[in-house]
Design a protein around this motif. Structure first.
Motif, PDB file in Angstrom:
ATOM      1  N   SER A  34       0.824  -1.208   0.000  1.00  0.00           N
ATOM      2  CA  SER A  34       0.000   0.000   0.000  1.00  0.00           C
ATOM      3  C   SER A  34       0.855   1.253   0.000  1.00  0.00           C
ATOM      4  CB  SER A  34      -0.929  -0.018   1.214  1.00  0.00           C
ATOM      5  OG  SER A  34      -1.708   1.150   1.269  1.00  0.00           O
ATOM      6  N   ARG A  35       1.932   1.247   0.785  1.00  0.00           N
ATOM      7  CA  ARG A  35       2.794   2.427   0.850  1.00  0.00           C
ATOM      8  C   ARG A  35       3.550   2.634  -0.466  1.00  0.00           C
ATOM      9  NH1 ARG A  35       5.537   2.703   6.902  1.00  0.00           N
ATOM     10  NH2 ARG A  35       3.656   2.193   8.090  1.00  0.00           N
ATOM     11  N   LEU A  36       4.032   1.548  -1.039  1.00  0.00           N
ATOM     12  CA  LEU A  36       4.726   1.678  -2.320  1.00  0.00           C
ATOM     13  C   LEU A  36       3.769   2.152  -3.414  1.00  0.00           C
ATOM     14  CD1 LEU A  36       6.972  -1.517  -2.257  1.00  0.00           C
ATOM     15  CD2 LEU A  36       7.762   0.858  -2.168  1.00  0.00           C
ATOM     16  N   GLU A  37       2.541   1.641  -3.394  1.00  0.00           N
ATOM     17  CA  GLU A  37       1.549   2.083  -4.376  1.00  0.00           C
ATOM     18  C   GLU A  37       1.244   3.566  -4.208  1.00  0.00           C
ATOM     19  OE1 GLU A  37      -2.971   0.994  -5.966  1.00  0.00           O
ATOM     20  OE2 GLU A  37      -2.166  -0.003  -4.182  1.00  0.00           O
ATOM     21  N   SER A  38       1.161   4.029  -2.952  1.00  0.00           N
ATOM     22  CA  SER A  38       0.914   5.458  -2.696  1.00  0.00           C
ATOM     23  C   SER A  38       2.040   6.313  -3.262  1.00  0.00           C
ATOM     24  CB  SER A  38       0.783   5.713  -1.191  1.00  0.00           C
ATOM     25  OG  SER A  38      -0.357   5.071  -0.673  1.00  0.00           O
ATOM     26  N   MET A  39       3.269   5.824  -3.157  1.00  0.00           N
ATOM     27  CA  MET A  39       4.407   6.559  -3.711  1.00  0.00           C
ATOM     28  C   MET A  39       4.310   6.633  -5.237  1.00  0.00           C
ATOM     29  SD  MET A  39       7.429   4.965  -1.309  1.00  0.00           S
ATOM     30  CE  MET A  39       8.763   5.917  -2.068  1.00  0.00           C
ATOM     31  N   MET A  40       3.787   5.585  -5.860  1.00  0.00           N
ATOM     32  CA  MET A  40       3.603   5.598  -7.315  1.00  0.00           C
ATOM     33  C   MET A  40       2.518   6.595  -7.709  1.00  0.00           C
ATOM     34  SD  MET A  40       3.771   1.470  -7.981  1.00  0.00           S
ATOM     35  CE  MET A  40       5.067   0.496  -7.192  1.00  0.00           C
ATOM     36  N   LEU A  41       1.435   6.614  -6.942  1.00  0.00           N
ATOM     37  CA  LEU A  41       0.331   7.528  -7.249  1.00  0.00           C
ATOM     38  C   LEU A  41       0.721   8.984  -7.047  1.00  0.00           C
ATOM     39  CD1 LEU A  41      -2.630   5.545  -5.606  1.00  0.00           C
ATOM     40  CD2 LEU A  41      -2.237   5.893  -8.054  1.00  0.00           C
ATOM     41  N   SER A  42       1.599   9.230  -6.076  1.00  0.00           N
ATOM     42  CA  SER A  42       2.004  10.613  -5.782  1.00  0.00           C
ATOM     43  C   SER A  42       3.093  11.111  -6.713  1.00  0.00           C
ATOM     44  CB  SER A  42       2.507  10.709  -4.335  1.00  0.00           C
ATOM     45  OG  SER A  42       3.747  10.025  -4.191  1.00  0.00           O
ATOM     46  N   GLY A  43       3.716  10.203  -7.451  1.00  0.00           N
ATOM     47  CA  GLY A  43       4.795  10.607  -8.345  1.00  0.00           C
ATOM     48  C   GLY A  43       6.174  10.461  -7.734  1.00  0.00           C
ATOM     49  N   ALA A  44       6.235  10.001  -6.481  1.00  0.00           N
ATOM     50  CA  ALA A  44       7.540   9.770  -5.856  1.00  0.00           C
ATOM     51  C   ALA A  44       8.261   8.611  -6.545  1.00  0.00           C
ATOM     52  CB  ALA A  44       7.370   9.481  -4.366  1.00  0.00           C
ATOM     53  N   LEU A  45       7.489   7.679  -7.087  1.00  0.00           N
ATOM     54  CA  LEU A  45       8.026   6.593  -7.904  1.00  0.00           C
ATOM     55  C   LEU A  45       7.322   6.641  -9.253  1.00  0.00           C
ATOM     56  CD1 LEU A  45       8.130   3.597  -5.379  1.00  0.00           C
ATOM     57  CD2 LEU A  45      10.105   4.702  -6.446  1.00  0.00           C
ATOM     58  N   ASN A  46       8.091   6.644 -10.321  1.00  0.00           N
ATOM     59  CA  ASN A  46       7.527   6.762 -11.661  1.00  0.00           C
ATOM     60  C   ASN A  46       7.876   5.545 -12.507  1.00  0.00           C
ATOM     61  OD1 ASN A  46       6.393   9.558 -11.594  1.00  0.00           O
ATOM     62  ND2 ASN A  46       8.529  10.052 -11.114  1.00  0.00           N
ATOM     63  N   PRO A  47       7.098   5.280 -13.575  1.00  0.00           N
ATOM     64  CA  PRO A  47       7.418   4.156 -14.450  1.00  0.00           C
ATOM     65  C   PRO A  47       8.866   4.209 -14.912  1.00  0.00           C
ATOM     66  CG  PRO A  47       5.262   5.025 -14.989  1.00  0.00           C
ATOM     67  CD  PRO A  47       5.850   5.959 -13.979  1.00  0.00           C
ATOM     68  N   GLY A  48       9.552   3.093 -14.785  1.00  0.00           N
ATOM     69  CA  GLY A  48      10.965   3.029 -15.160  1.00  0.00           C
ATOM     70  C   GLY A  48      11.902   3.139 -13.982  1.00  0.00           C
ATOM     71  N   ASP A  49      11.414   3.689 -12.867  1.00  0.00           N
ATOM     72  CA  ASP A  49      12.257   3.814 -11.671  1.00  0.00           C
ATOM     73  C   ASP A  49      12.546   2.433 -11.078  1.00  0.00           C
ATOM     74  OD1 ASP A  49      12.207   6.517 -11.935  1.00  0.00           O
ATOM     75  OD2 ASP A  49      10.832   6.894 -10.265  1.00  0.00           O
ATOM     76  N   THR A  50      13.781   2.223 -10.675  1.00  0.00           N
ATOM     77  CA  THR A  50      14.170   0.979 -10.023  1.00  0.00           C
ATOM     78  C   THR A  50      13.925   1.098  -8.522  1.00  0.00           C
ATOM     79  OG1 THR A  50      15.882   0.602 -11.680  1.00  0.00           O
ATOM     80  CG2 THR A  50      16.044  -0.660  -9.650  1.00  0.00           C
ATOM     81  N   LEU A  51      13.329   0.079  -7.936  1.00  0.00           N
ATOM     82  CA  LEU A  51      13.094   0.090  -6.495  1.00  0.00           C
ATOM     83  C   LEU A  51      14.401  -0.203  -5.753  1.00  0.00           C
ATOM     84  CD1 LEU A  51       9.715  -1.871  -6.211  1.00  0.00           C
ATOM     85  CD2 LEU A  51      10.076   0.597  -6.094  1.00  0.00           C
ATOM     86  N   PRO A  52      14.519   0.260  -4.515  1.00  0.00           N
ATOM     87  CA  PRO A  52      15.714  -0.029  -3.726  1.00  0.00           C
ATOM     88  C   PRO A  52      15.892  -1.537  -3.535  1.00  0.00           C
ATOM     89  CG  PRO A  52      14.415   1.701  -2.699  1.00  0.00           C
ATOM     90  CD  PRO A  52      13.568   1.121  -3.791  1.00  0.00           C
ATOM     91  N   PRO A  53      17.103  -1.975  -3.185  1.00  0.00           N
ATOM     92  CA  PRO A  53      17.331  -3.407  -2.927  1.00  0.00           C
ATOM     93  C   PRO A  53      16.456  -3.896  -1.779  1.00  0.00           C
ATOM     94  CG  PRO A  53      19.406  -2.203  -3.079  1.00  0.00           C
ATOM     95  CD  PRO A  53      18.321  -1.177  -3.021  1.00  0.00           C
ATOM     96  N   GLU A  54      16.241  -5.210  -1.730  1.00  0.00           N
ATOM     97  CA  GLU A  54      15.409  -5.804  -0.680  1.00  0.00           C
ATOM     98  C   GLU A  54      15.853  -5.379   0.713  1.00  0.00           C
ATOM     99  OE1 GLU A  54      15.187 -10.030  -0.939  1.00  0.00           O
ATOM    100  OE2 GLU A  54      13.798 -10.018  -2.637  1.00  0.00           O
ATOM    101  N   ARG A  55      17.182  -5.426   0.968  1.00  0.00           N
ATOM    102  CA  ARG A  55      17.688  -5.084   2.297  1.00  0.00           C
ATOM    103  C   ARG A  55      17.319  -3.657   2.681  1.00  0.00           C
ATOM    104  NH1 ARG A  55      18.255  -7.046   6.858  1.00  0.00           N
ATOM    105  NH2 ARG A  55      19.185  -8.884   5.868  1.00  0.00           N
ATOM    106  N   GLU A  56      17.417  -2.742   1.728  1.00  0.00           N
ATOM    107  CA  GLU A  56      17.070  -1.350   2.016  1.00  0.00           C
ATOM    108  C   GLU A  56      15.571  -1.201   2.274  1.00  0.00           C
ATOM    109  OE1 GLU A  56      17.433   2.990  -0.208  1.00  0.00           O
ATOM    110  OE2 GLU A  56      18.888   1.395  -0.691  1.00  0.00           O
TER     111      GLU A  56
END
Length: 240
Positions: free
Chosen positions: A22-44
């Motif tokens: 839900s939090r990651l999806e919210s970041m996508m909707l707000s523009g904090a994460l955009n198509p093509g952006d790589t997510l941080p590593p699992e550990r991070e």
């Protein structure tokens, strides 16, 4: 409000992976994460959300099913734009269960009829000369395939697909493609009936002629007759 009128149901607590998703999806909707952006590593991500590896992986898998991220072996997940295909694909599991009963098949036959009629009316009103030429080419391929079961089935699908492409709407196209896949058993069964191939081609011809003449009512009537005949062949074959 009287508390006695409130339904006595406990509030469902989200699982950890659902909260992460839900939090990651919210970041996508707000523009904090955009198509093509790589997510941080699992550990991070584990450190950021203070959850275990399994919660991160379940969250990413959930987002992948929604068409929001792409996960590949040995690579970090990245954000993607959801597609109509992903949206429809989410329904496939439930659809298989619905189609396992005669009632479910009839429901989908009705849904297909309503969908195809809307497409054929739109095509009759809006088809360009290029659209008509493309449809005519698909009809000719269907005619050439008469007598060859595999080729006729393929060109049958392609004729209806040419219709679905006319609105130039990816949601219509995704729904149509999924519907054809879900009802492929119906198509294969109905075409085994004697004379079914020639009847289907003649119906396609009437549909094409109505679209070429930009006659929406005639196009609807031709499609209605065609699908009613397909259903009749199907149920007769199932009874046999």
């Amino acid at each position: 409000m009287d508390s006695s009128s409130i339904p006595n149901q406990p509030i469902r607590r989200k699982k950890l992976y659902e909260e992460v998703a839900s939090r990651l999806e919210s970041m996508m909707l707000s523009g904090a994460l955009n198509p093509g952006d790589t997510l941080p590593p699992e550990r991070e991500l584990m450190d950021t959300f203070e959850v275990g590896r399994s919660s991160i992986r379940e969250a990413l898998f959930s987002l992948q099913k929604m068409g929001l991220v792409v996960i590949r072996n040995g690579e970090r997940a990245y954000v993607t734009r959801p597609s109509a295909d992903a949206l429809v694909g989410e329904l496939s599991g439930s659809v298989r269960h619905l189609l396992s009963t005669p009632e479910g098949v009839r429901d989908f036959q009705q849904a297909r009829t309503m969908h195809e009629i809307s497409l054929v009316r739109y095509a009759a009103k809006n088809a360009t000369d290029t659209d008509v030429a493309t449809l005519q080419k698909a009809l000719q391929a269907n005619k050439d395939a008469l007598g060859n079961d595999a080729d006729f089935t393929r060109t049958d699908v392609e004729f209806h697909l040419a219709l679905a492409k006319i609105p130039n709407n990816p949601i219509f196209l995704a729904l149509h493609t999924a519907m054809a896949r879900w009802l492929e058993e119906q198509r294969a069964t109905s075409l085994r009936s004697a004379g079914a191939e020639h009847a289907a081609f003649e119906a396609h011809s009437r549909i094409f002629e109505a679209i070429a003449a930009h006659d929406a009512d005639a196009a609807e009537a031709a499609m209605q007759d065609h699908l009613r005949e397909v259903e009749s062949h199907y149920w007769a074959a199932k009874r046999a």
